[in-house]
Design a protein around this motif. Structure first.
Motif, PDB file in Angstrom:
ATOM      1  N   ARG A 128       0.887  -1.277  -0.127  1.00  0.00           N
ATOM      2  CA  ARG A 128       0.063  -0.069   0.138  1.00  0.00           C
ATOM      3  C   ARG A 128       0.952   1.270   0.044  1.00  0.00           C
ATOM      4  O   ARG A 128       0.573   2.199  -0.669  1.00  0.00           O
ATOM      5  CB  ARG A 128      -0.941  -0.120   1.270  1.00  0.00           C
ATOM      6  N   LEU A 129       2.031   1.313   0.555  1.00  0.00           N
ATOM      7  CA  LEU A 129       2.740   2.384   0.698  1.00  0.00           C
ATOM      8  C   LEU A 129       3.701   2.485  -0.676  1.00  0.00           C
ATOM      9  O   LEU A 129       3.700   3.722  -1.103  1.00  0.00           O
ATOM     10  CB  LEU A 129       3.985   2.188   2.038  1.00  0.00           C
ATOM     11  N   PRO A 241       6.835   6.321  -9.457  1.00  0.00           N
ATOM     12  CA  PRO A 241       6.329   7.030  -8.443  1.00  0.00           C
ATOM     13  C   PRO A 241       6.812   6.319  -7.225  1.00  0.00           C
ATOM     14  O   PRO A 241       6.091   6.054  -6.345  1.00  0.00           O
ATOM     15  CB  PRO A 241       5.013   7.061  -8.600  1.00  0.00           C
ATOM     16  N   LEU A 242       8.012   6.114  -6.782  1.00  0.00           N
ATOM     17  CA  LEU A 242       8.531   5.214  -5.683  1.00  0.00           C
ATOM     18  C   LEU A 242       9.170   6.724  -4.898  1.00  0.00           C
ATOM     19  O   LEU A 242       9.759   7.495  -5.198  1.00  0.00           O
ATOM     20  CB  LEU A 242       9.919   4.605  -6.029  1.00  0.00           C
ATOM     21  N   MET A 253      18.557   1.819  -2.127  1.00  0.00           N
ATOM     22  CA  MET A 253      18.072   2.635  -3.533  1.00  0.00           C
ATOM     23  C   MET A 253      17.172   3.755  -2.873  1.00  0.00           C
ATOM     24  O   MET A 253      16.274   3.415  -1.791  1.00  0.00           O
ATOM     25  CB  MET A 253      17.401   2.056  -4.612  1.00  0.00           C
ATOM     26  N   ARG A 254      17.231   5.012  -3.436  1.00  0.00           N
ATOM     27  CA  ARG A 254      16.323   5.971  -3.099  1.00  0.00           C
ATOM     28  C   ARG A 254      16.127   7.143  -4.262  1.00  0.00           C
ATOM     29  O   ARG A 254      16.868   7.040  -5.099  1.00  0.00           O
ATOM     30  CB  ARG A 254      16.972   6.953  -2.095  1.00  0.00           C
ATOM     31  N   PRO A 255      15.054   7.824  -4.394  1.00  0.00           N
ATOM     32  CA  PRO A 255      15.008   8.829  -5.145  1.00  0.00           C
ATOM     33  C   PRO A 255      16.152   9.746  -5.062  1.00  0.00           C
ATOM     34  O   PRO A 255      16.637  10.116  -3.996  1.00  0.00           O
ATOM     35  CB  PRO A 255      13.553   9.464  -4.964  1.00  0.00           C
ATOM     36  N   ASP A 256      16.559  10.463  -6.152  1.00  0.00           N
ATOM     37  CA  ASP A 256      17.609  11.174  -6.022  1.00  0.00           C
ATOM     38  C   ASP A 256      17.356  12.678  -6.803  1.00  0.00           C
ATOM     39  O   ASP A 256      18.020  13.474  -7.400  1.00  0.00           O
ATOM     40  CB  ASP A 256      18.870  10.830  -6.855  1.00  0.00           C
ATOM     41  N   GLY A 257      15.890  13.192  -6.826  1.00  0.00           N
ATOM     42  CA  GLY A 257      15.468  14.242  -7.538  1.00  0.00           C
ATOM     43  C   GLY A 257      15.554  14.168  -9.112  1.00  0.00           C
ATOM     44  O   GLY A 257      15.799  13.639  -9.733  1.00  0.00           O
ATOM     45  N   ARG A 290      20.523  -3.959 -12.603  1.00  0.00           N
ATOM     46  CA  ARG A 290      19.701  -5.145 -12.667  1.00  0.00           C
ATOM     47  C   ARG A 290      19.149  -5.401 -11.344  1.00  0.00           C
ATOM     48  O   ARG A 290      17.963  -6.031 -11.334  1.00  0.00           O
ATOM     49  CB  ARG A 290      20.783  -6.238 -12.765  1.00  0.00           C
ATOM     50  N   ARG A 291      19.774  -5.432 -10.394  1.00  0.00           N
ATOM     51  CA  ARG A 291      19.039  -5.491  -8.997  1.00  0.00           C
ATOM     52  C   ARG A 291      18.059  -4.378  -8.629  1.00  0.00           C
ATOM     53  O   ARG A 291      16.931  -4.857  -8.097  1.00  0.00           O
ATOM     54  CB  ARG A 291      20.037  -5.266  -7.837  1.00  0.00           C
ATOM     55  N   ALA A 292      18.156  -3.176  -9.137  1.00  0.00           N
ATOM     56  CA  ALA A 292      16.931  -2.296  -9.005  1.00  0.00           C
ATOM     57  C   ALA A 292      15.708  -2.674  -9.672  1.00  0.00           C
ATOM     58  O   ALA A 292      14.670  -2.474  -9.189  1.00  0.00           O
ATOM     59  CB  ALA A 292      17.801  -0.850  -9.388  1.00  0.00           C
ATOM     60  N   ALA A 293      16.098  -3.220 -10.957  1.00  0.00           N
ATOM     61  CA  ALA A 293      14.737  -3.569 -11.570  1.00  0.00           C
ATOM     62  C   ALA A 293      14.252  -4.789 -10.992  1.00  0.00           C
ATOM     63  O   ALA A 293      13.074  -4.906 -11.248  1.00  0.00           O
ATOM     64  CB  ALA A 293      15.572  -3.884 -13.108  1.00  0.00           C
ATOM     65  N   ARG A 294      14.716  -5.787 -10.414  1.00  0.00           N
ATOM     66  CA  ARG A 294      14.244  -6.626  -9.743  1.00  0.00           C
ATOM     67  C   ARG A 294      13.328  -6.423  -8.461  1.00  0.00           C
ATOM     68  O   ARG A 294      12.528  -7.128  -8.236  1.00  0.00           O
ATOM     69  CB  ARG A 294      15.473  -7.718  -9.413  1.00  0.00           C
ATOM     70  N   THR A 295      13.735  -5.392  -8.000  1.00  0.00           N
ATOM     71  CA  THR A 295      13.056  -4.717  -6.823  1.00  0.00           C
ATOM     72  C   THR A 295      11.788  -3.866  -7.141  1.00  0.00           C
ATOM     73  O   THR A 295      10.901  -4.101  -6.709  1.00  0.00           O
ATOM     74  CB  THR A 295      14.081  -3.951  -6.081  1.00  0.00           C
ATOM     75  N   VAL A 296      12.093  -3.179  -8.103  1.00  0.00           N
ATOM     76  CA  VAL A 296      10.983  -2.309  -8.856  1.00  0.00           C
ATOM     77  C   VAL A 296      10.969  -2.676 -10.323  1.00  0.00           C
ATOM     78  O   VAL A 296      11.721  -1.875 -11.192  1.00  0.00           O
ATOM     79  CB  VAL A 296      11.296  -0.780  -8.579  1.00  0.00           C
ATOM     80  N   PRO A 297      10.078  -3.389 -10.908  1.00  0.00           N
ATOM     81  CA  PRO A 297       9.992  -3.788 -12.282  1.00  0.00           C
ATOM     82  C   PRO A 297      10.095  -2.619 -13.120  1.00  0.00           C
ATOM     83  O   PRO A 297      10.290  -2.908 -14.321  1.00  0.00           O
ATOM     84  CB  PRO A 297       8.975  -4.587 -11.970  1.00  0.00           C
ATOM     85  N   ALA A 298       9.267  -1.541 -12.809  1.00  0.00           N
ATOM     86  CA  ALA A 298       9.197  -0.354 -13.649  1.00  0.00           C
ATOM     87  C   ALA A 298      10.404   0.266 -14.182  1.00  0.00           C
ATOM     88  O   ALA A 298      10.489   0.961 -15.108  1.00  0.00           O
ATOM     89  CB  ALA A 298       8.251   0.782 -13.028  1.00  0.00           C
ATOM     90  N   LEU A 299      11.726  -0.112 -13.447  1.00  0.00           N
ATOM     91  CA  LEU A 299      12.979   0.185 -13.899  1.00  0.00           C
ATOM     92  C   LEU A 299      13.466  -0.707 -14.924  1.00  0.00           C
ATOM     93  O   LEU A 299      14.809  -0.392 -15.176  1.00  0.00           O
ATOM     94  CB  LEU A 299      13.619   0.427 -12.678  1.00  0.00           C
TER      95      LEU A 299
END
Length: 373
Positions: A128-129, A241-242, A253-257, A290-299
């Motif tokens: 949900r978050l 929209p993460l 990982m985090r947003p960076d602007g 690759r690891r980021a895309a496994r965590t957030v498929p939209a990437l």
């Protein structure tokens, strides 16, 4: 008091600002730009929740977290501190040299007992978050949510504080490399710049980070360091929209602007052999993506846009070292692997000690003197 601050990263800029605000005549020596060294290559999580093997270190970092919130009142409109929350998976490695146990529930219990905002979330709560996260990347293990945690933009922060030190309090910025301390016997009297100029001062505060010992000509006054290499990869604007920062076993990982994301991993850091090849095609940067895309498929179709590699300053025992160096008067060292978290608070306490002559108990266990017994 005439003070020289060597280095204008998050720590040096904070120290310079508070010293000048307290009435010192401050000269900052920085060879790059404010925040342009190791401060610009960091996950920049402002937290105390990974410093649990020492309550004194937890309290010091908690004070750093609070100081970042407080300093915003002095800079109306500042947008360098982001606090949308941080999610930590079970088995995620501690970030930036943090120290805590591997049992997330024991960690949560300790944090709650020490008054740190933290809560446990089930899979549905996480979804949900942050619905963009792949449920398979979460699993059934509990996730700790730090709802008031966030990260700093270190370069805008450093630039703002150096600017305020100059404009509000008359500090000077010298754009040059400090070559060495001026030593007369066991007294420090200033610094010699690479171009041969000498700047004299009543005290030199060394906030040069990984370069701390480069300007100390006498080895008996060098704080022992155990630096490590780290790689950070950045995406282009991704349109995903993460909001939260993520700490997972695969990746932090985090947003960076501007829709970008910052990616890093302690595990992959340990595979770095040198600081060469900081390009988008670097194999470890590609693995981070690759690891980021496994965590957030939209990437999955997002490339690496930029890469930075840095050597991180770490005192030999991993804890901060702040204070006078035994045997050398008028010299004060400030070096830590928690510079982003601690910077704002260290500015306050260093100014309190040097300008007002008040010894701060918060630093009692973290003096450089522990290395010189």
């Amino acid at each position: 008091m005439k003070a020289i601050v060597v280095g204008a990263g998050v720590v040096g800029s904070s120290v310079a600002y508070r010293l000048a605000q307290a009435g010192a005549d401050v000269t900052v020596v920085e060879q790059r730009r404010p925040g342009g060294g190791t401060s610009s290559v960091t996950y920049a999580w402002v937290n105390a929740c990974e410093k649990l093997t020492s309550e004194a270190y937890f309290r010091l970092n908690f004070a750093g977290r609070q100081a970042h919130e407080a300093i915003l009142a002095e800079f109306p409109g500042a947008d360098w501190y982001h606090r949308p929350g941080v999610l930590q998976w079970q088995d995620a490695e501690a970030e930036a040299g943090g120290r805590d146990g591997s049992d997330p529930m024991a960690k949560l219990e300790q944090l709650v007992a020490w008054g740190y905002p933290a809560e446990v979330l089930a899979l549905d709560d996480v979804r949900r978050l942050e619905p963009e996260i792949d449920p398979a990347a979460i699993g059934n293990a509990p996730v700790i949510h730090y709802p008031r945690d966030g990260w700093l933009d270190p370069v805008p922060y450093s630039g703002a504080l150096i600017g305020a030190a100059r404009e509000r309090h008359g500090a000077s910025l010298v754009e040059a490399r400090a070559a060495r301390l001026v030593l007369t016997g066991s007294r420090c009297g200033g610094v010699v710049l690479e171009d041969g100029r000498t700047i004299e001062a009543d005290v030199v505060v060394n906030c040069a980070g990984r370069w701390l010992n480069d300007i100390v000509p006498a080895p008996e006054y060098r704080v022992p360091l155990a630096p490590t290499l780290g790689i950070v990869a950045y995406t282009p604007p991704a349109g995903t929209p993460l909001r939260s920062a993520l700490r997972t076993p695969l990746i932090n990982m985090r947003p960076d602007g501007g829709g970008r994301f910052l990616l890093r991993s302690n595990e992959l850091d340990r595979l770095l052999a040198d600081d060469e090849g900081a390009l988008p095609g670097h194999p470890l940067a590609q693995e981070l993506m690759r690891r980021a895309a496994r965590t957030v498929p939209a990437l999955k179709n997002v490339p690496v846009e930029a890469v930075r590699i840095a050597t991180r300053p770490i005192p030999q025992d991993s804890y901060s070292a702040v204070g006078p160096v035994p045997g050398l008067s008028n010299y004060y060292a400030v070096v830590t692997h928690s510079g982003v978290t601690l910077g704002a608070f260290l500015g306050e306490v260093v100014a309190d000690e040097l300008v007002h002559g008040r010894s701060r108990d918060e630093l009692a266990e973290f003096r450089p003197s522990r290395f010189f017994n």
